[in-house]
Design a protein around this motif. Structure first.
Motif, PDB file in Angstrom:
ATOM      1  N   TYR A 104       2.942  -0.791  -5.766  1.00 15.50           N
ATOM      2  CA  TYR A 104       3.577  -0.786  -4.452  1.00 15.50           C
ATOM      3  C   TYR A 104       2.639  -1.353  -3.378  1.00 15.50           C
ATOM      4  O   TYR A 104       3.092  -1.984  -2.419  1.00 15.50           O
ATOM      5  CB  TYR A 104       3.983   0.634  -4.066  1.00 15.50           C
ATOM      6  CG  TYR A 104       5.050   1.231  -4.960  1.00 15.50           C
ATOM      7  CD1 TYR A 104       6.364   0.798  -4.883  1.00 15.50           C
ATOM      8  CD2 TYR A 104       4.732   2.230  -5.881  1.00 15.50           C
ATOM      9  CE1 TYR A 104       7.348   1.351  -5.699  1.00 15.50           C
ATOM     10  CE2 TYR A 104       5.701   2.783  -6.700  1.00 15.50           C
ATOM     11  CZ  TYR A 104       7.016   2.341  -6.604  1.00 15.50           C
ATOM     12  OH  TYR A 104       7.978   2.881  -7.414  1.00 15.50           O
ATOM     13  N   GLN A 105       1.351  -1.128  -3.522  1.00 17.77           N
ATOM     14  CA  GLN A 105       0.395  -1.612  -2.532  1.00 17.77           C
ATOM     15  C   GLN A 105       0.090  -3.097  -2.720  1.00 17.77           C
ATOM     16  O   GLN A 105      -0.126  -3.821  -1.743  1.00 17.77           O
ATOM     17  CB  GLN A 105      -0.892  -0.786  -2.597  1.00 17.77           C
ATOM     18  CG  GLN A 105      -0.743   0.632  -2.066  1.00 17.77           C
ATOM     19  CD  GLN A 105       0.156   1.526  -2.912  1.00 17.77           C
ATOM     20  OE1 GLN A 105       0.033   1.543  -4.142  1.00 17.77           O
ATOM     21  NE2 GLN A 105       1.054   2.256  -2.272  1.00 17.77           N
ATOM     22  N   HIS A 107       2.221  -5.301  -3.610  1.00 19.99           N
ATOM     23  CA  HIS A 107       3.365  -6.000  -3.024  1.00 19.99           C
ATOM     24  C   HIS A 107       3.350  -5.909  -1.500  1.00 19.99           C
ATOM     25  O   HIS A 107       3.708  -6.872  -0.805  1.00 19.99           O
ATOM     26  CB  HIS A 107       4.663  -5.404  -3.580  1.00 19.99           C
ATOM     27  CG  HIS A 107       5.888  -6.169  -3.200  1.00 19.99           C
ATOM     28  ND1 HIS A 107       6.627  -5.878  -2.076  1.00 19.99           N
ATOM     29  CD2 HIS A 107       6.494  -7.231  -3.783  1.00 19.99           C
ATOM     30  CE1 HIS A 107       7.645  -6.715  -1.984  1.00 19.99           C
ATOM     31  NE2 HIS A 107       7.585  -7.546  -3.006  1.00 19.99           N
ATOM     32  N   GLU A 108       2.909  -4.776  -0.971  1.00 13.98           N
ATOM     33  CA  GLU A 108       3.004  -4.523   0.469  1.00 13.98           C
ATOM     34  C   GLU A 108       1.923  -5.230   1.282  1.00 13.98           C
ATOM     35  O   GLU A 108       2.212  -5.824   2.333  1.00 13.98           O
ATOM     36  CB  GLU A 108       2.905  -3.015   0.720  1.00 13.98           C
ATOM     37  CG  GLU A 108       2.875  -2.619   2.181  1.00 13.98           C
ATOM     38  CD  GLU A 108       4.194  -2.828   2.902  1.00 13.98           C
ATOM     39  OE1 GLU A 108       4.191  -2.857   4.146  1.00 13.98           O
ATOM     40  OE2 GLU A 108       5.230  -2.954   2.211  1.00 13.98           O
ATOM     41  N   ARG A 111       0.565  -9.578   2.454  1.00 16.00           N
ATOM     42  CA  ARG A 111       0.894 -10.386   3.634  1.00 16.00           C
ATOM     43  C   ARG A 111      -0.352 -10.703   4.455  1.00 16.00           C
ATOM     44  O   ARG A 111      -0.476 -11.787   5.017  1.00 16.00           O
ATOM     45  CB  ARG A 111       1.911  -9.651   4.515  1.00 16.00           C
ATOM     46  CG  ARG A 111       3.307  -9.556   3.924  1.00 16.00           C
ATOM     47  CD  ARG A 111       4.208  -8.775   4.861  1.00 16.00           C
ATOM     48  NE  ARG A 111       3.910  -7.338   4.816  1.00 16.00           N
ATOM     49  CZ  ARG A 111       4.232  -6.483   5.794  1.00 16.00           C
ATOM     50  NH1 ARG A 111       4.807  -6.923   6.888  1.00 16.00           N
ATOM     51  NH2 ARG A 111       3.962  -5.198   5.670  1.00 16.00           N
ATOM     52  N   GLU A 337       6.311   4.291   0.448  1.00 16.80           N
ATOM     53  CA  GLU A 337       6.640   3.771   1.779  1.00 16.80           C
ATOM     54  C   GLU A 337       5.845   4.491   2.858  1.00 16.80           C
ATOM     55  O   GLU A 337       5.272   3.857   3.758  1.00 16.80           O
ATOM     56  CB  GLU A 337       8.138   3.919   2.042  1.00 16.80           C
ATOM     57  CG  GLU A 337       8.571   3.295   3.358  1.00 16.80           C
ATOM     58  CD  GLU A 337      10.078   3.326   3.558  1.00 16.80           C
ATOM     59  OE1 GLU A 337      10.528   2.980   4.673  1.00 16.80           O
ATOM     60  OE2 GLU A 337      10.807   3.700   2.612  1.00 16.80           O
ATOM     61  N   ASN A 340       2.097   3.563   2.559  1.00 15.37           N
ATOM     62  CA  ASN A 340       1.847   2.217   3.075  1.00 15.37           C
ATOM     63  C   ASN A 340       1.897   2.176   4.598  1.00 15.37           C
ATOM     64  O   ASN A 340       1.079   1.505   5.241  1.00 15.37           O
ATOM     65  CB  ASN A 340       2.866   1.235   2.491  1.00 15.37           C
ATOM     66  CG  ASN A 340       2.663   1.001   1.005  1.00 15.37           C
ATOM     67  OD1 ASN A 340       1.639   1.364   0.445  1.00 15.37           O
ATOM     68  ND2 ASN A 340       3.653   0.414   0.355  1.00 15.37           N
ATOM     69  N   ASN A 341       2.831   2.898   5.193  1.00 15.89           N
ATOM     70  CA  ASN A 341       2.913   2.935   6.653  1.00 15.89           C
ATOM     71  C   ASN A 341       1.666   3.574   7.274  1.00 15.89           C
ATOM     72  O   ASN A 341       1.162   3.113   8.300  1.00 15.89           O
ATOM     73  CB  ASN A 341       4.167   3.696   7.098  1.00 15.89           C
ATOM     74  CG  ASN A 341       5.443   2.911   6.858  1.00 15.89           C
ATOM     75  OD1 ASN A 341       5.417   1.682   6.730  1.00 15.89           O
ATOM     76  ND2 ASN A 341       6.564   3.606   6.792  1.00 15.89           N
ATOM     77  N   TRP A 344      -1.154   1.044   7.059  1.00 22.30           N
ATOM     78  CA  TRP A 344      -1.012  -0.004   8.079  1.00 22.30           C
ATOM     79  C   TRP A 344      -1.463   0.504   9.444  1.00 22.30           C
ATOM     80  O   TRP A 344      -2.176  -0.180  10.180  1.00 22.30           O
ATOM     81  CB  TRP A 344       0.440  -0.476   8.171  1.00 22.30           C
ATOM     82  CG  TRP A 344       0.852  -1.533   7.201  1.00 22.30           C
ATOM     83  CD1 TRP A 344       1.895  -1.495   6.327  1.00 22.30           C
ATOM     84  CD2 TRP A 344       0.243  -2.825   7.008  1.00 22.30           C
ATOM     85  NE1 TRP A 344       1.977  -2.657   5.601  1.00 22.30           N
ATOM     86  CE2 TRP A 344       0.977  -3.488   5.998  1.00 22.30           C
ATOM     87  CE3 TRP A 344      -0.852  -3.471   7.582  1.00 22.30           C
ATOM     88  CZ2 TRP A 344       0.655  -4.767   5.565  1.00 22.30           C
ATOM     89  CZ3 TRP A 344      -1.185  -4.758   7.140  1.00 22.30           C
ATOM     90  CH2 TRP A 344      -0.428  -5.392   6.143  1.00 22.30           C
TER      91      TRP A 344
END
Length: 356
Positions: A104-105, A107-108, A111, A337, A340-341, A344
């Motif tokens: 999951y990380q 992919h996240e 960017r 989710e 990851n938030n 960030w």
């Protein structure tokens, strides 16, 4: 109250270690005999797995890469996502995990980062030395430093979960110039862990596997019983599993874990990490000097949440603790989710400063 001589305290510590190791081994042996008596055929049944689950080759997760380190000569496997040249985010998995626990990380964060999920020494497709001493924490810490050099970086955002969290703490302590920001999941500062476990019987019981793993060959055997039932239960049981209130492992994802750890000799290296832990603790240097985020699952079955806040004492910089309601030990897979938030938010925080 007089302080006991160092040799007395050392003798008492090792007496505890080996006594509890013996107790854990006896408990596992009783469970094995019960399994043989009740299900003799199933006990030693193992499915031969030759085909790699397709989820491990999902191109959306990144590119499979290999690098051979100059000093150790070992070949390391990692999966990388994001453009080369972007800031590096290095991900260190726990046990029994491998690079895929960071899917999951990967992919996240691709960017804005070059995200690298490493198979630690002895795990997955990374080389596994045959000597137990090759898994001392000193060696593992140097691996991380050499990986950065091989990737062409001098600094990174360092992220660790579980055993990878232990390694990340030590890298941050030993090589602070390499870590711009530290993110730890489900593991306290090592000094907090060693002091707390000796004072709290409840945590000592939860950490029984540390002592059990000191035994030669027997833990590897226990993990293979009933086609790796112990491994399956760790990820799926009501008490310890992923997804009681969040994401659940699919059948293919669970099979990916079983596939990796059912390969010949695949458990020897990972367990040797634990067989060296008592040789380096307690630490001589304690303080962490970079901004640090600690994430913790409220329903973690392996590490008590009280250790999380105690960790604050050893971070001489901005420290953020987030305890996730209803999250399990496998926090980045259980609540991806939310995790990851929080990461960030931490990475974009611009008010980091050194404590007075």
């Amino acid at each position: 109250m007089p302080v006991l001589p160092a040799w007395v305290r050392s003798a008492a510590f090792w007496a505890l270690v080996y006594s509890y190791c013996f107790l854990c081994a006896c408990t596992a042996l009783i469970k094995l005999f019960c399994s043989i008596l009740s299900r003799p055929r199933e006990t030693f049944c193992r499915v031969h797995r030759e085909v790699t689950p397709s989820c491990l080759h999902d191109p959306a997760l990144g590119t499979h890469c290999y690098v051979r380190l100059k000093d150790s000569g070992l070949r390391f496997h990692y999966v990388a996502a994001g453009e080369r040249g972007k800031p590096l985010m290095l991900l260190l998995h726990g046990f029994p995990e491998f690079w895929y626990s960071w899917r999951y990380q990967l992919h996240e964060f691709k960017r804005e980062y070059r995200v690298v999920a490493l198979d630690l020494r002895g795990f997955g497709e990374t080389d596994a030395p045959s000597s137990k001493d090759s898994y001392k924490l000193d060696c593992i810490i140097v691996d991380v430093k050499d990986i950065l050099d091989s990737l062409g970086y001098t600094k990174c955002v360092l992220v660790g979960h579980d055993w990878g969290g232990m390694i990340a703490w030590l890298v941050a302590i030993c090589y602070p110039e390499m870590v711009t920001r530290l993110i730890i999941m489900s593991f306290p500062h090592p000094t907090v862990f060693t002091e707390y476990i000796l004072q709290q019987p409840s945590q000592l019981l939860k950490s029984g596997y540390y002592f059990f793993f000191q035994m030669p060959w027997f833990p590897e055997l226990v993990y293979t019983i009933n086609d790796y039932k112990v491994l399956k239960d760790l990820f799926t049981s009501q008490n310890t599993g992923i997804g009681k209130h969040g994401c659940r492992l699919t059948e293919e994802e669970l099979e990916a874990y079983i596939y990796v750890f059912s390969q010949p000799g695949a458990l020897y290296g990972p367990l040797n990490h634990y067989r060296n832990i008592f040789s380096c603790l307690p630490l001589k240097i304690h303080q962490v000097t970079m901004p640090t985020l600690l994430l913790w699952g409220e329903e973690d079955a392996f590490v008590e949440v009280e250790m999380a806040d105690l960790t604050r004492e050893y971070v001489q910089n901005y420290f953020q603790l987030s305890i996730l309601s209803k999250a399990s030990h496998w926090i980045q897979q259980d609540q991806p989710e939310l995790v990851n938030n929080l990461i960030w938010t931490f990475l974009k925080e611009d008010r980091f400063c050194t404590k007075d």
